[in-house]
Motif scaffolding. Structure first.
Motif, PDB file in Angstrom:
ATOM      1  N   HIS A  71     -24.218 -27.148  16.781  1.00 58.83           N
ATOM      2  CA  HIS A  71     -24.053 -28.323  15.922  1.00 58.83           C
ATOM      3  C   HIS A  71     -22.625 -28.339  15.393  1.00 58.83           C
ATOM      4  O   HIS A  71     -22.066 -27.296  15.048  1.00 58.83           O
ATOM      5  CB  HIS A  71     -25.055 -28.276  14.765  1.00 58.83           C
ATOM      6  N   TRP A  72     -22.029 -29.506  15.298  1.00 59.20           N
ATOM      7  CA  TRP A  72     -20.617 -29.631  14.955  1.00 59.20           C
ATOM      8  C   TRP A  72     -20.253 -29.017  13.607  1.00 59.20           C
ATOM      9  O   TRP A  72     -19.130 -28.563  13.413  1.00 59.20           O
ATOM     10  CB  TRP A  72     -20.174 -31.091  14.996  1.00 59.20           C
ATOM     11  N   ASP A  73     -21.193 -28.953  12.669  1.00 61.02           N
ATOM     12  CA  ASP A  73     -20.843 -28.406  11.359  1.00 61.02           C
ATOM     13  C   ASP A  73     -21.472 -27.042  11.083  1.00 61.02           C
ATOM     14  O   ASP A  73     -21.536 -26.598   9.951  1.00 61.02           O
ATOM     15  CB  ASP A  73     -21.186 -29.389  10.240  1.00 61.02           C
ATOM     16  N   ASP A  74     -21.879 -26.350  12.135  1.00 58.33           N
ATOM     17  CA  ASP A  74     -22.459 -25.013  11.977  1.00 58.33           C
ATOM     18  C   ASP A  74     -21.329 -24.015  11.735  1.00 58.33           C
ATOM     19  O   ASP A  74     -20.460 -23.836  12.576  1.00 58.33           O
ATOM     20  CB  ASP A  74     -23.242 -24.619  13.237  1.00 58.33           C
ATOM     21  N   THR A  75     -21.323 -23.394  10.585  1.00 60.12           N
ATOM     22  CA  THR A  75     -20.244 -22.466  10.236  1.00 60.12           C
ATOM     23  C   THR A  75     -20.713 -21.022  10.143  1.00 60.12           C
ATOM     24  O   THR A  75     -19.985 -20.171   9.621  1.00 60.12           O
ATOM     25  CB  THR A  75     -19.600 -22.875   8.890  1.00 60.12           C
ATOM     26  N   ARG A  76     -21.918 -20.756  10.643  1.00 61.34           N
ATOM     27  CA  ARG A  76     -22.400 -19.366  10.599  1.00 61.34           C
ATOM     28  C   ARG A  76     -21.492 -18.475  11.444  1.00 61.34           C
ATOM     29  O   ARG A  76     -21.105 -18.832  12.561  1.00 61.34           O
ATOM     30  CB  ARG A  76     -23.832 -19.277  11.114  1.00 61.34           C
ATOM     31  N   ALA A  77     -21.157 -17.324  10.903  1.00 60.81           N
ATOM     32  CA  ALA A  77     -20.224 -16.405  11.555  1.00 60.81           C
ATOM     33  C   ALA A  77     -20.705 -16.006  12.952  1.00 60.81           C
ATOM     34  O   ALA A  77     -19.896 -15.936  13.889  1.00 60.81           O
ATOM     35  CB  ALA A  77     -20.012 -15.172  10.688  1.00 60.81           C
ATOM     36  N   LEU A  78     -21.985 -15.740  13.111  1.00 60.82           N
ATOM     37  CA  LEU A  78     -22.496 -15.315  14.406  1.00 60.82           C
ATOM     38  C   LEU A  78     -22.363 -16.433  15.449  1.00 60.82           C
ATOM     39  O   LEU A  78     -21.972 -16.186  16.594  1.00 60.82           O
ATOM     40  CB  LEU A  78     -23.953 -14.877  14.292  1.00 60.82           C
ATOM     41  N   VAL A  79     -22.640 -17.662  15.047  1.00 62.63           N
ATOM     42  CA  VAL A  79     -22.505 -18.808  15.956  1.00 62.63           C
ATOM     43  C   VAL A  79     -21.039 -18.990  16.348  1.00 62.63           C
ATOM     44  O   VAL A  79     -20.715 -19.160  17.524  1.00 62.63           O
ATOM     45  CB  VAL A  79     -23.064 -20.094  15.319  1.00 62.63           C
ATOM     46  N   LEU A  80     -20.145 -18.943  15.388  1.00 63.90           N
ATOM     47  CA  LEU A  80     -18.721 -19.105  15.675  1.00 63.90           C
ATOM     48  C   LEU A  80     -18.198 -17.989  16.572  1.00 63.90           C
ATOM     49  O   LEU A  80     -17.401 -18.232  17.488  1.00 63.90           O
ATOM     50  CB  LEU A  80     -17.923 -19.163  14.369  1.00 63.90           C
ATOM     51  N   ALA A  81     -18.667 -16.767  16.353  1.00 60.63           N
ATOM     52  CA  ALA A  81     -18.245 -15.644  17.202  1.00 60.63           C
ATOM     53  C   ALA A  81     -18.766 -15.816  18.626  1.00 60.63           C
ATOM     54  O   ALA A  81     -18.055 -15.535  19.595  1.00 60.63           O
ATOM     55  CB  ALA A  81     -18.740 -14.324  16.611  1.00 60.63           C
ATOM     56  N   TYR A  82     -19.996 -16.291  18.760  1.00 64.11           N
ATOM     57  CA  TYR A  82     -20.568 -16.519  20.092  1.00 64.11           C
ATOM     58  C   TYR A  82     -19.781 -17.600  20.833  1.00 64.11           C
ATOM     59  O   TYR A  82     -19.440 -17.446  22.005  1.00 64.11           O
ATOM     60  CB  TYR A  82     -22.036 -16.919  19.966  1.00 64.11           C
ATOM     61  N   LEU A  83     -19.454 -18.682  20.141  1.00 69.94           N
ATOM     62  CA  LEU A  83     -18.674 -19.752  20.762  1.00 69.94           C
ATOM     63  C   LEU A  83     -17.285 -19.262  21.159  1.00 69.94           C
ATOM     64  O   LEU A  83     -16.776 -19.602  22.228  1.00 69.94           O
ATOM     65  CB  LEU A  83     -18.572 -20.950  19.818  1.00 69.94           C
TER      66      LEU A  83
END
Length: 56
Positions: free
Chosen positions: A35-47
């Protein structure tokens, strides 16, 4: 039903699940989305990791 890469099959086969090799199909592409506004650290690291290994 899932179609994991052959090297990933051992990671998902458990609790009575089995893996059956599929032959005769061409390689596929994988898409990663969040999701465009997902700022969870784990999601951002995966991306970020996906971007590093992405094939252009």
């Amino acid at each position: 039903m899932a179609l994991p890469a052959s090297r990933n099959a051992p990671l998902v086969v458990r609790d009575g699940m089995i893996a059956v090799p599929v032959r005769g199909i061409s390689p596929s592409q994988l898409a990663v989305a969040a999701h465009w506004d997902d700022t969870r650290a784990l999601v951002l690291a995966y991306l970020a990791a996906a971007r590093e290994v992405a094939v252009s």
